[in-house]
Design an enzyme around this catalytic site. Sequence first.
Site, PDB file in Angstrom:
ATOM      1  N   ASN A   8      41.672   8.550 -26.753  1.00 28.89           N
ATOM      2  CA  ASN A   8      42.674   7.588 -26.627  1.00 28.89           C
ATOM      3  C   ASN A   8      44.894   8.092 -27.218  1.00 28.89           C
ATOM      4  O   ASN A   8      44.698   9.143 -27.096  1.00 28.89           O
ATOM      5  CB  ASN A   8      42.536   6.861 -27.439  1.00 28.89           C
ATOM      6  CG  ASN A   8      43.157   6.032 -28.184  1.00 28.89           C
ATOM      7  OD1 ASN A   8      43.851   4.588 -26.799  1.00 28.89           O
ATOM      8  ND2 ASN A   8      43.770   4.661 -29.445  1.00 28.89           N
ATOM      9  N   LYS A   9      45.735   6.924 -26.819  1.00 24.78           N
ATOM     10  CA  LYS A   9      46.534   7.572 -27.027  1.00 24.78           C
ATOM     11  C   LYS A   9      47.357   8.561 -27.853  1.00 24.78           C
ATOM     12  O   LYS A   9      45.760   8.333 -28.980  1.00 24.78           O
ATOM     13  CB  LYS A   9      47.596   6.130 -27.222  1.00 24.78           C
ATOM     14  CG  LYS A   9      48.902   6.500 -28.074  1.00 24.78           C
ATOM     15  CD  LYS A   9      49.604   6.704 -26.397  1.00 24.78           C
ATOM     16  CE  LYS A   9      49.242   6.338 -25.590  1.00 24.78           C
ATOM     17  NZ  LYS A   9      49.826   6.878 -23.487  1.00 24.78           N
ATOM     18  N   ASP A  32      41.112   5.568 -23.358  1.00 25.83           N
ATOM     19  CA  ASP A  32      41.137   5.406 -22.176  1.00 25.83           C
ATOM     20  C   ASP A  32      40.195   5.862 -20.982  1.00 25.83           C
ATOM     21  O   ASP A  32      39.920   5.668 -20.092  1.00 25.83           O
ATOM     22  CB  ASP A  32      42.328   5.730 -21.786  1.00 25.83           C
ATOM     23  CG  ASP A  32      43.512   5.565 -21.895  1.00 25.83           C
ATOM     24  OD1 ASP A  32      44.584   4.756 -21.002  1.00 25.83           O
ATOM     25  OD2 ASP A  32      43.833   5.476 -23.752  1.00 25.83           O
ATOM     26  N   ARG A  90      48.031   7.432 -12.590  1.00 24.50           N
ATOM     27  CA  ARG A  90      47.623   7.831 -14.172  1.00 24.50           C
ATOM     28  C   ARG A  90      46.676   9.014 -14.729  1.00 24.50           C
ATOM     29  O   ARG A  90      45.648   8.263 -14.337  1.00 24.50           O
ATOM     30  CB  ARG A  90      47.366   7.005 -15.337  1.00 24.50           C
ATOM     31  CG  ARG A  90      48.745   5.695 -15.418  1.00 24.50           C
ATOM     32  CD  ARG A  90      49.892   7.167 -15.620  1.00 24.50           C
ATOM     33  NE  ARG A  90      49.379   7.849 -17.387  1.00 24.50           N
ATOM     34  CZ  ARG A  90      49.464   6.283 -18.404  1.00 24.50           C
ATOM     35  NH1 ARG A  90      49.933   5.548 -18.327  1.00 24.50           N
ATOM     36  NH2 ARG A  90      49.085   6.751 -19.393  1.00 24.50           N
ATOM     37  N   ARG A 123      50.204  -0.944 -18.766  1.00 21.42           N
ATOM     38  CA  ARG A 123      49.733   0.146 -19.210  1.00 21.42           C
ATOM     39  C   ARG A 123      48.475  -0.806 -20.098  1.00 21.42           C
ATOM     40  O   ARG A 123      48.413  -1.934 -20.537  1.00 21.42           O
ATOM     41  CB  ARG A 123      50.600   0.697 -20.286  1.00 21.42           C
ATOM     42  CG  ARG A 123      51.368  -0.376 -21.452  1.00 21.42           C
ATOM     43  CD  ARG A 123      51.656   0.117 -22.718  1.00 21.42           C
ATOM     44  NE  ARG A 123      50.376   0.452 -23.149  1.00 21.42           N
ATOM     45  CZ  ARG A 123      49.811  -0.795 -23.933  1.00 21.42           C
ATOM     46  NH1 ARG A 123      50.217  -1.951 -23.779  1.00 21.42           N
ATOM     47  NH2 ARG A 123      48.724  -0.060 -24.806  1.00 21.42           N
ATOM     48  N   GLY A 124      47.970   0.597 -20.329  1.00 21.42           N
ATOM     49  CA  GLY A 124      46.384   0.171 -20.787  1.00 21.42           C
ATOM     50  C   GLY A 124      45.299   0.162 -19.914  1.00 21.42           C
ATOM     51  O   GLY A 124      45.427  -0.588 -18.917  1.00 21.42           O
ATOM     52  N   ALA A 125      44.640   0.868 -21.111  1.00 17.59           N
ATOM     53  CA  ALA A 125      43.285   1.453 -19.348  1.00 17.59           C
ATOM     54  C   ALA A 125      43.123  -0.597 -18.603  1.00 17.59           C
ATOM     55  O   ALA A 125      43.026  -0.522 -17.986  1.00 17.59           O
ATOM     56  CB  ALA A 125      42.253   1.834 -20.450  1.00 17.59           C
ATOM     57  N   GLN A 132      54.375   2.584 -28.961  1.00 13.35           N
ATOM     58  CA  GLN A 132      53.453   1.370 -28.508  1.00 13.35           C
ATOM     59  C   GLN A 132      52.659   0.711 -29.849  1.00 13.35           C
ATOM     60  O   GLN A 132      53.117  -0.905 -29.405  1.00 13.35           O
ATOM     61  CB  GLN A 132      52.430   1.949 -27.866  1.00 13.35           C
ATOM     62  CG  GLN A 132      52.557   2.322 -26.116  1.00 13.35           C
ATOM     63  CD  GLN A 132      52.219   4.086 -26.271  1.00 13.35           C
ATOM     64  OE1 GLN A 132      52.400   4.314 -27.437  1.00 13.35           O
ATOM     65  NE2 GLN A 132      52.298   4.279 -25.418  1.00 13.35           N
TER      66      GLN A 132
END
Length: 366
Positions: free
Chosen positions: A258-259, A248, A100, A57-59, A207
């Site tokens: 973003n998250k 992202d 995603r 995970r993480g762009a 996270q």
Amino acid sequence: MSEDKKKSIMDYDTVALDEENHALVIIDQTKLPYNTEILSLTKQEDIWSAIYLLQVRGAPAIGVAAAIGIYLAAREIEASDFEEFYQKFRKAKDYLDSARPTAVNLSWALKRMEGIVLDNKDKPVAEIVEELHKEAVKIREEDIWVCKTIGEYGLTLVNPGDGLLTHCNAGQLATVKYGTATAPMYLGQERGYHFRIFSDETRPLLQGARLTSFELKESGLDVTVICDNMSASVMRKGWVNAVFVGCDRVAANGDTANKIGTSMVALAAKRYGVPMYICAPTSTIDLNTPTGKEIHIEERPASEVVEMWYEKPMAPEGVKVFNPAFDVTDHDLIAGIVTEYGIAREPYSESLKEIFRRKQEALKDE
């Protein structure tokens, strides 16, 4: 799969290509911080699942994983000519791209790999596959340079001893090395800045608590975990001098996805006069998306909210749950967007174009 408790999490590659076994190697981030499990993935279904289930995970890390994944898919394609190869390649690309929808790096990396195929269409299929191999390795190496350079620019925005707040995980675990939002923190640590870091827990997947605080603590930084609803309190006390977060997707007008919870941090930061910086590789900037309104926000299962971290469900059975994975932070709440080619500021519709102009100039000089 292997487990090793003696090594620090920082000693592992977040995303790598196992050349000998032709596999995508990742840290299973759903098992952190309690277990460090390394996954070696060769099947496309497993790579798709790893992206969807947030094992990787993480762009930026997703982009690197996608590049390696589509290269591995290309190795398995049997084709008598280019057209047959390209048709099967596109099918594999579209499949991985569906994992995603919000993180633009996924589609960015896959499009870049597709460009390699099209640019080499006159070559034999075996040579095209080798060009894909080279590009996947290049994308991974570039990510390290990008993150370090973002860190250098970010470091110009803060002072030694500052309190910094971050949300979610835009750290080394979200990239190959350094991270994006954490890159200034790691570089500052190397140079004796002695930052005080506040890490939002980042519900519902935690996270920030599970990953950011874990990797920062492992690296010797001064990190404090706070609940998401405590960010305004620490800002009001004057403990936070700047906010650094990843993202992202960046829209052409500077809105960022973003998250979930990032927009609340931005609102609190605006109220208390704390600058909010978005750390974004240019691969995360999508000039084809005019504003944040056009960014598709992924919605995830209700179980992540009411069941995942509890022995028993923490909400009444059958209650409705809304679980968007991301939110949009409006550009007027953002003090700057830190990229590997400089810091963009308002008006973002102009400054982001300037960032890409610098990028094109740099690429011409290579």
